[in-house]
Design a protein around this motif. Structure first.
Motif, PDB file in Angstrom:
ATOM      1  N   VAL A   1     150.256  24.712  96.238  1.00 45.26           N
ATOM      2  CA  VAL A   1     148.906  24.167  96.183  1.00 45.26           C
ATOM      3  C   VAL A   1     148.298  24.247  97.578  1.00 45.26           C
ATOM      4  O   VAL A   1     148.927  23.823  98.550  1.00 45.26           O
ATOM      5  N   GLN A   2     147.115  24.786  97.643  1.00 45.60           N
ATOM      6  CA  GLN A   2     146.385  24.832  98.897  1.00 45.60           C
ATOM      7  C   GLN A   2     144.938  24.434  98.646  1.00 45.60           C
ATOM      8  O   GLN A   2     144.436  24.561  97.526  1.00 45.60           O
ATOM      9  N   GLU A   3     144.299  23.932  99.697  1.00 40.16           N
ATOM     10  CA  GLU A   3     142.898  23.546  99.576  1.00 40.16           C
ATOM     11  C   GLU A   3     142.017  24.781  99.740  1.00 40.16           C
ATOM     12  O   GLU A   3     142.200  25.583 100.654  1.00 40.16           O
ATOM     13  N   LYS A   4     141.079  24.949  98.822  1.00 39.57           N
ATOM     14  CA  LYS A   4     140.163  26.091  98.836  1.00 39.57           C
ATOM     15  C   LYS A   4     139.457  26.167 100.182  1.00 39.57           C
ATOM     16  O   LYS A   4     138.938  25.182 100.668  1.00 39.57           O
ATOM     17  N   GLY A   5     139.481  27.337 100.775  1.00 40.08           N
ATOM     18  CA  GLY A   5     138.866  27.542 102.072  1.00 40.08           C
ATOM     19  C   GLY A   5     139.903  27.734 103.157  1.00 40.08           C
ATOM     20  O   GLY A   5     139.649  28.366 104.171  1.00 40.08           O
ATOM     21  N   ILE A   6     141.084  27.166 102.951  1.00 39.15           N
ATOM     22  CA  ILE A   6     142.201  27.367 103.872  1.00 39.15           C
ATOM     23  C   ILE A   6     143.456  27.582 103.018  1.00 39.15           C
ATOM     24  O   ILE A   6     144.380  26.802 103.001  1.00 39.15           O
ATOM     25  N   ASP A   7     143.422  28.667 102.262  1.00 37.07           N
ATOM     26  CA  ASP A   7     144.439  28.950 101.252  1.00 37.07           C
ATOM     27  C   ASP A   7     144.986  30.374 101.370  1.00 37.07           C
ATOM     28  O   ASP A   7     144.858  31.179 100.449  1.00 37.07           O
ATOM     29  N   PRO A   8     145.623  30.696 102.502  1.00 37.92           N
ATOM     30  CA  PRO A   8     146.065  32.081 102.723  1.00 37.92           C
ATOM     31  C   PRO A   8     147.109  32.565 101.725  1.00 37.92           C
ATOM     32  O   PRO A   8     147.122  33.756 101.376  1.00 37.92           O
ATOM     33  N   ILE A   9     147.972  31.700 101.246  1.00 40.90           N
ATOM     34  CA  ILE A   9     148.997  32.130 100.282  1.00 40.90           C
ATOM     35  C   ILE A   9     148.338  32.483  98.957  1.00 40.90           C
ATOM     36  O   ILE A   9     148.638  33.516  98.353  1.00 40.90           O
ATOM     37  N   VAL A  10     147.415  31.652  98.502  1.00 39.83           N
ATOM     38  CA  VAL A  10     146.708  31.914  97.241  1.00 39.83           C
ATOM     39  C   VAL A  10     145.883  33.197  97.361  1.00 39.83           C
ATOM     40  O   VAL A  10     145.876  34.030  96.456  1.00 39.83           O
ATOM     41  N   ILE A  11     145.221  33.366  98.486  1.00 42.58           N
ATOM     42  CA  ILE A  11     144.408  34.570  98.703  1.00 42.58           C
ATOM     43  C   ILE A  11     145.282  35.822  98.642  1.00 42.58           C
ATOM     44  O   ILE A  11     144.953  36.791  97.966  1.00 42.58           O
ATOM     45  N   LYS A  12     146.399  35.793  99.339  1.00 45.02           N
ATOM     46  CA  LYS A  12     147.272  36.971  99.352  1.00 45.02           C
ATOM     47  C   LYS A  12     147.909  37.200  97.975  1.00 45.02           C
ATOM     48  O   LYS A  12     148.035  38.334  97.522  1.00 45.02           O
ATOM     49  N   TYR A  13     148.296  36.128  97.283  1.00 49.73           N
ATOM     50  CA  TYR A  13     148.900  36.233  95.954  1.00 49.73           C
ATOM     51  C   TYR A  13     147.911  36.866  94.965  1.00 49.73           C
ATOM     52  O   TYR A  13     148.274  37.739  94.182  1.00 49.73           O
ATOM     53  N   GLY A  50     156.572  31.176  89.188  1.00 47.51           N
ATOM     54  CA  GLY A  50     155.723  30.059  89.581  1.00 47.51           C
ATOM     55  C   GLY A  50     154.262  30.437  89.619  1.00 47.51           C
ATOM     56  O   GLY A  50     153.868  31.544  89.262  1.00 47.51           O
ATOM     57  N   LYS A  51     153.483  29.501  90.039  1.00 43.86           N
ATOM     58  CA  LYS A  51     152.049  29.699  90.174  1.00 43.86           C
ATOM     59  C   LYS A  51     151.621  29.153  91.522  1.00 43.86           C
ATOM     60  O   LYS A  51     152.235  28.248  92.065  1.00 43.86           O
ATOM     61  N   CYS A  52     150.574  29.712  92.045  1.00 40.77           N
ATOM     62  CA  CYS A  52     149.942  29.112  93.220  1.00 40.77           C
ATOM     63  C   CYS A  52     148.471  28.957  92.885  1.00 40.77           C
ATOM     64  O   CYS A  52     147.887  29.781  92.185  1.00 40.77           O
ATOM     65  N   VAL A  53     147.916  27.885  93.365  1.00 37.22           N
ATOM     66  CA  VAL A  53     146.539  27.562  93.000  1.00 37.22           C
ATOM     67  C   VAL A  53     145.870  26.874  94.185  1.00 37.22           C
ATOM     68  O   VAL A  53     146.518  26.172  94.952  1.00 37.22           O
ATOM     69  N   SER A  54     144.582  27.109  94.312  1.00 36.58           N
ATOM     70  CA  SER A  54     143.819  26.360  95.299  1.00 36.58           C
ATOM     71  C   SER A  54     142.901  25.399  94.560  1.00 36.58           C
ATOM     72  O   SER A  54     142.444  25.682  93.449  1.00 36.58           O
ATOM     73  N   VAL A  55     142.682  24.255  95.188  1.00 39.08           N
ATOM     74  CA  VAL A  55     141.804  23.235  94.613  1.00 39.08           C
ATOM     75  C   VAL A  55     140.756  22.864  95.657  1.00 39.08           C
ATOM     76  O   VAL A  55     141.006  22.927  96.856  1.00 39.08           O
ATOM     77  N   THR A  56     139.595  22.513  95.188  1.00 39.65           N
ATOM     78  CA  THR A  56     138.492  22.187  96.090  1.00 39.65           C
ATOM     79  C   THR A  56     138.636  20.773  96.640  1.00 39.65           C
ATOM     80  O   THR A  56     139.377  19.945  96.082  1.00 39.65           O
ATOM     81  N   SER A  57     137.900  20.495  97.688  1.00 39.64           N
ATOM     82  CA  SER A  57     137.891  19.146  98.256  1.00 39.64           C
ATOM     83  C   SER A  57     137.449  18.123  97.212  1.00 39.64           C
ATOM     84  O   SER A  57     138.005  17.024  97.137  1.00 39.64           O
TER      85      SER A  57
END
Length: 110
Positions: A1-13, A50-57
């Motif tokens: 889980v990463q916060e949208k805007g600072i989510d390098p793993i989700v972006i690369k995935y 697994g899954k990786c996902v970003s979530v907004t503030s």
């Protein structure tokens, strides 16, 4: 889980998106612009199905408030991000899921 805007793993995935410069979100404990071993993280996600996902503030804040209001859990924002991600992945339908979330940290750290 990463916060949208600072989510390098989700972006690369997902092979799309970009990091925002000077991003100021809620979940500071999970803000990592340049993970040291991003390839190992991606391999672990893929090898475990697994899954990786970003979530907004705003999704994090809503999850934080729901945890505090309905469950009595006063977590830090980074921990509330896991609940926000679960809700996003299940489209809010938590009935029928047997899931354990690790909620660490205390809300006063926010």
């Amino acid at each position: 889980v990463q916060e949208k805007g600072i989510d390098p793993i989700v972006i690369k995935y997902n092979k799309q998106g970009e990091l925002k410069k000077d991003f100021h979100g809620l979940a500071k404990a999970i803000h990592i612009n340049h993970p040291l071993d991003i390839e190992s993280a991606l391999d672990a996600i893929k090898n475990s199905n697994g899954k990786c996902v970003s979530v907004t503030s705003s999704e994090i804040k809503k999850a934080f408030e729901e945890l505090a209001g309905s469950e009595g859990i006063y977590s830090e924002y980074a921990s509330a991000a896991t609940f926000a991600a679960l809700k996003k992945l299940t489209k809010g339908e938590l009935v029928g899921y047997n899931t354990t979330l690790i909620i660490t940290g205390y809300g006063l750290k926010n």
